[in-house]
Motif scaffolding. Structure first.
Motif, PDB file in Angstrom:
ATOM      1  N   ARG A 209      49.750  48.751  34.166  1.00 35.77           N
ATOM      2  CA  ARG A 209      48.286  48.665  34.309  1.00 35.77           C
ATOM      3  C   ARG A 209      47.776  47.278  33.919  1.00 35.77           C
ATOM      4  O   ARG A 209      46.934  46.702  34.607  1.00 35.77           O
ATOM      5  N   ASP A 210      48.297  46.735  32.817  1.00 32.27           N
ATOM      6  CA  ASP A 210      47.843  45.409  32.359  1.00 32.27           C
ATOM      7  C   ASP A 210      48.189  44.321  33.378  1.00 32.27           C
ATOM      8  O   ASP A 210      47.381  43.411  33.634  1.00 32.27           O
ATOM      9  N   LEU A 211      49.381  44.412  33.958  1.00 37.59           N
ATOM     10  CA  LEU A 211      49.776  43.417  34.963  1.00 37.59           C
ATOM     11  C   LEU A 211      48.937  43.570  36.235  1.00 37.59           C
ATOM     12  O   LEU A 211      48.628  42.576  36.898  1.00 37.59           O
ATOM     13  N   ALA A 212      48.586  44.804  36.578  1.00 29.96           N
ATOM     14  CA  ALA A 212      47.713  45.036  37.732  1.00 29.96           C
ATOM     15  C   ALA A 212      46.355  44.377  37.511  1.00 29.96           C
ATOM     16  O   ALA A 212      45.795  43.734  38.412  1.00 29.96           O
ATOM     17  N   TYR A 213      45.837  44.516  36.294  1.00 29.39           N
ATOM     18  CA  TYR A 213      44.552  43.884  35.955  1.00 29.39           C
ATOM     19  C   TYR A 213      44.661  42.366  36.069  1.00 29.39           C
ATOM     20  O   TYR A 213      43.796  41.712  36.661  1.00 29.39           O
ATOM     21  N   ASP A 214      45.744  41.800  35.516  1.00 26.50           N
ATOM     22  CA  ASP A 214      45.935  40.344  35.575  1.00 26.50           C
ATOM     23  C   ASP A 214      46.095  39.860  37.021  1.00 26.50           C
ATOM     24  O   ASP A 214      45.572  38.804  37.387  1.00 26.50           O
ATOM     25  N   ALA A 215      46.833  40.643  37.819  1.00 27.88           N
ATOM     26  CA  ALA A 215      47.060  40.248  39.222  1.00 27.88           C
ATOM     27  C   ALA A 215      45.750  40.232  40.004  1.00 27.88           C
ATOM     28  O   ALA A 215      45.471  39.299  40.763  1.00 27.88           O
ATOM     29  N   ASP A 216      44.936  41.269  39.808  1.00 26.74           N
ATOM     30  CA  ASP A 216      43.646  41.328  40.510  1.00 26.74           C
ATOM     31  C   ASP A 216      42.703  40.227  40.035  1.00 26.74           C
ATOM     32  O   ASP A 216      42.012  39.595  40.842  1.00 26.74           O
ATOM     33  N   ALA A 217      42.679  39.980  38.720  1.00 31.84           N
ATOM     34  CA  ALA A 217      41.810  38.941  38.170  1.00 31.84           C
ATOM     35  C   ALA A 217      42.235  37.563  38.675  1.00 31.84           C
ATOM     36  O   ALA A 217      41.395  36.729  39.025  1.00 31.84           O
ATOM     37  N   HIS A 218      43.550  37.337  38.742  1.00 26.58           N
ATOM     38  CA  HIS A 218      44.083  36.043  39.186  1.00 26.58           C
ATOM     39  C   HIS A 218      43.764  35.803  40.665  1.00 26.58           C
ATOM     40  O   HIS A 218      43.448  34.686  41.078  1.00 26.58           O
ATOM     41  N   SER A 219      43.833  36.871  41.464  1.00 19.76           N
ATOM     42  CA  SER A 219      43.553  36.724  42.900  1.00 19.76           C
ATOM     43  C   SER A 219      42.081  36.429  43.146  1.00 19.76           C
ATOM     44  O   SER A 219      41.715  35.734  44.092  1.00 19.76           O
ATOM     45  N   ARG A 220      41.195  36.954  42.275  1.00 23.84           N
ATOM     46  CA  ARG A 220      39.757  36.684  42.415  1.00 23.84           C
ATOM     47  C   ARG A 220      39.423  35.243  42.038  1.00 23.84           C
ATOM     48  O   ARG A 220      38.556  34.629  42.625  1.00 23.84           O
ATOM     49  N   GLU A 221      40.151  34.729  41.054  1.00 25.25           N
ATOM     50  CA  GLU A 221      39.886  33.368  40.585  1.00 25.25           C
ATOM     51  C   GLU A 221      40.366  32.316  41.581  1.00 25.25           C
ATOM     52  O   GLU A 221      39.727  31.304  41.802  1.00 25.25           O
ATOM     53  N   GLY A 222      41.535  32.580  42.178  1.00 21.84           N
ATOM     54  CA  GLY A 222      42.117  31.610  43.101  1.00 21.84           C
ATOM     55  C   GLY A 222      41.682  31.847  44.530  1.00 21.84           C
ATOM     56  O   GLY A 222      40.761  32.607  44.825  1.00 21.84           O
ATOM     57  N   ALA A 223      42.388  31.194  45.431  1.00 21.72           N
ATOM     58  CA  ALA A 223      42.065  31.324  46.863  1.00 21.72           C
ATOM     59  C   ALA A 223      42.977  32.344  47.539  1.00 21.72           C
ATOM     60  O   ALA A 223      42.993  32.466  48.757  1.00 21.72           O
ATOM     61  N   GLN A 224      43.742  33.081  46.708  1.00 15.61           N
ATOM     62  CA  GLN A 224      44.684  34.033  47.291  1.00 15.61           C
ATOM     63  C   GLN A 224      43.956  35.208  47.939  1.00 15.61           C
ATOM     64  O   GLN A 224      42.773  35.445  47.699  1.00 15.61           O
ATOM     65  N   VAL A 225      44.714  35.939  48.736  1.00 14.13           N
ATOM     66  CA  VAL A 225      44.182  37.148  49.360  1.00 14.13           C
ATOM     67  C   VAL A 225      43.895  38.164  48.267  1.00 14.13           C
ATOM     68  O   VAL A 225      44.671  38.321  47.327  1.00 14.13           O
ATOM     69  N   LYS A 226      42.757  38.830  48.373  1.00 10.19           N
ATOM     70  CA  LYS A 226      42.372  39.824  47.364  1.00 10.19           C
ATOM     71  C   LYS A 226      43.421  40.929  47.290  1.00 10.19           C
ATOM     72  O   LYS A 226      43.876  41.433  48.302  1.00 10.19           O
ATOM     73  N   THR A 227      43.800  41.293  46.063  1.00 14.81           N
ATOM     74  CA  THR A 227      44.808  42.340  45.876  1.00 14.81           C
ATOM     75  C   THR A 227      44.150  43.618  45.358  1.00 14.81           C
ATOM     76  O   THR A 227      43.078  43.587  44.763  1.00 14.81           O
ATOM     77  N   ASP A 228      44.807  44.726  45.611  1.00 17.54           N
ATOM     78  CA  ASP A 228      44.366  46.028  45.101  1.00 17.54           C
ATOM     79  C   ASP A 228      45.434  46.579  44.173  1.00 17.54           C
ATOM     80  O   ASP A 228      45.832  47.741  44.275  1.00 17.54           O
TER      81      ASP A 228
END
Length: 410
Positions: A117-136
């Protein structure tokens, strides 16, 4: 002393043979010190480089050990999306091991699901900050964690005190946290329906208090959002009193929804309580002062200035409903100014509203009074023909807390 991968495999094997859940949880936690040691040993760990260790332990633990190193490697380089994918694979491998083992595995299960769960939160937060494709990732994490519910529920051979069923409410709480995080609350119905359909698990009160508090909090929240205020108050009250005194943030979260429910019933929080929780003090004190003073303008101003924050917390609508308490206080002040008369012209209440800064015609003021009578804030009736409010001889303005079924009239 740094831990090498060969030593890590030995420690992992010892924890499994000893059936030591806490040790296993520690060994699978990416934040444990040995995680950094393994990243340094392999510099840039890849699946190909680690493939030579396949078969070095009983399956699936050889693959789980390799996955652990890959997770740690991605975290070290802040590649959270990749770390989440590798942790998802680690969890899936652990699920292969779980059905053949008893409840001693639960500490390790809880740990890896929490990390997921914590890594999912970090992955989603990181994708919002960068130019990457939004993750779910968080929604995917909820789907993976939900599988653990079935694996815990279907333990029919372990002795009762060693059953995996003791992990059911922790898993449900974790799934609900994921759905609330991504605002996909409707998806929580599936796992709650599955939980209600199974009667062969111990009663909720038998589970650890932390599991009970989390579960009751989210059930209370779901009831609050569905405007089932009776159940919401019941569950949130139990969650609050069972919550550990040191868990300040959790108590604050519970009170954020319990306080407006109690306000609707006429129980205003004390100054002492709000001073213990400055964030809640800032939110609710303007409304409480306005209710006590019968100051509708201040109440409306508090709704307006705090609108964004209240909408984020899903509190705006509930506090808008509580505006009636402020109106009741204003009408009571008008009644006191008229020496508690039992016969009052509607024009007096209309004038009271005008003095309070609320512009409306007499007919609308009459509607306000009629609504107050209907909802039990005022005892009496309206003579429309004579434009007169006839109040009860005693207890004309009953205590708000004494109303019957207050939530039913909202």
């Amino acid at each position: 002393m740094p831990v090498e991968f060969s030593t890590y495999l030995t420690l992992l094997n010892d924890a499994i043979l000893a059936e030591s859940g806490p040790n296993l949880a520690y060994l699978l936690r990416p934040t444990s010190p040995h995680g950094k040691d393994l990243v340094k040993e392999f510099k840039n760990p890849t699946r190909a480089a680690l493939s030579r260790y396949e078969g070095s332990m009983m399956s699936p633990w050889d693959e789980i050990a390799i996955q652990y190193v890959l997770v740690c490697g991605h975290i070290a380089k802040k590649r959270y999306a990749e770390a989440f994918k590798e942790e998802s694979q680690l969890v899936s491998l652990f699920y292969r091991f779980l059905p053949e083992n008893r409840g001693w595995t639960l500490p390790a299960l809880f740990s890896i699901l929490r990390d997921l769960r914590d890594l999912a939160y970090d992955a989603d937060a990181h994708s919002r900050e960068g130019a990457q494709v939004k993750t779910d990732s968080m929604e995917e994490a909820a789907r993976i964690i939900s599988k653990a519910f079935g694996l815990c529920m279907t333990d029919r051979i372990s002795p009762p005190d060693q059953s995996r069923k003791w992990g059911v409410y922790y898993v449900v709480g974790l799934v609900l946290k994921c759905y609330f995080r991504v605002k996909r609350i409707s998806l929580s119905k599936n796992i709650l329906r599955a939980l209600e359909a199974n009667n062969d698990i111990p009663p909720l009160m038998s589970y650890p208090r932390s599991h009970q508090v989390t579960y009751r909090y989210y059930i209370g929240m779901l009831s609050f959002l569905n405007e089932d205020f009776v159940k919401a108050e019941q569950e949130l009250t139990l969650a609050f009193y069972q919550c550990h005194n040191a868990a300040f943030i959790n108590k604050e979260r519970i009170l954020a929804y319990l306080i407006p429910l109690r306000i609707l019933k006429g129980h205003l929080p004390s100054t002492e309580l709000l001073q213990r929780f400055p964030n809640l003090d800032a939110i609710f004190t303007p409304f409480i002062r306005a209710i006590r003073a019968g100051d509708l303008q201040s109440y409306d101003r508090a709704l307006e200035t705090g609108e964004q924050r209240l909408l984020e917390l899903n509190l705006w609508l509930t506090l808008e409903k509580a505006r009636e308490l402020c109106l009741r206080s204003l009408f009571r002040k008008v009644w006191l100014a008229a020496d508690k008369s039992t016969r009052m012209p509607i024009s007096m209440f209309h004038m009271g509203l005008k003095i309070a800064g609320i512009e409306m015609d007499v007919e609308e003021a009459e509607c306000y009074v009629a609504n107050m009578i209907y909802k039990g804030f005022i005892r009496g009736y309206i003579s429309h023909e004579k434009q007169m409010v006839v109040l009860a001889q005693t207890n004309s303005f009953p205590r708000v807390a004494d109303r019957q079924n207050p939530y039913a009239l909202i």
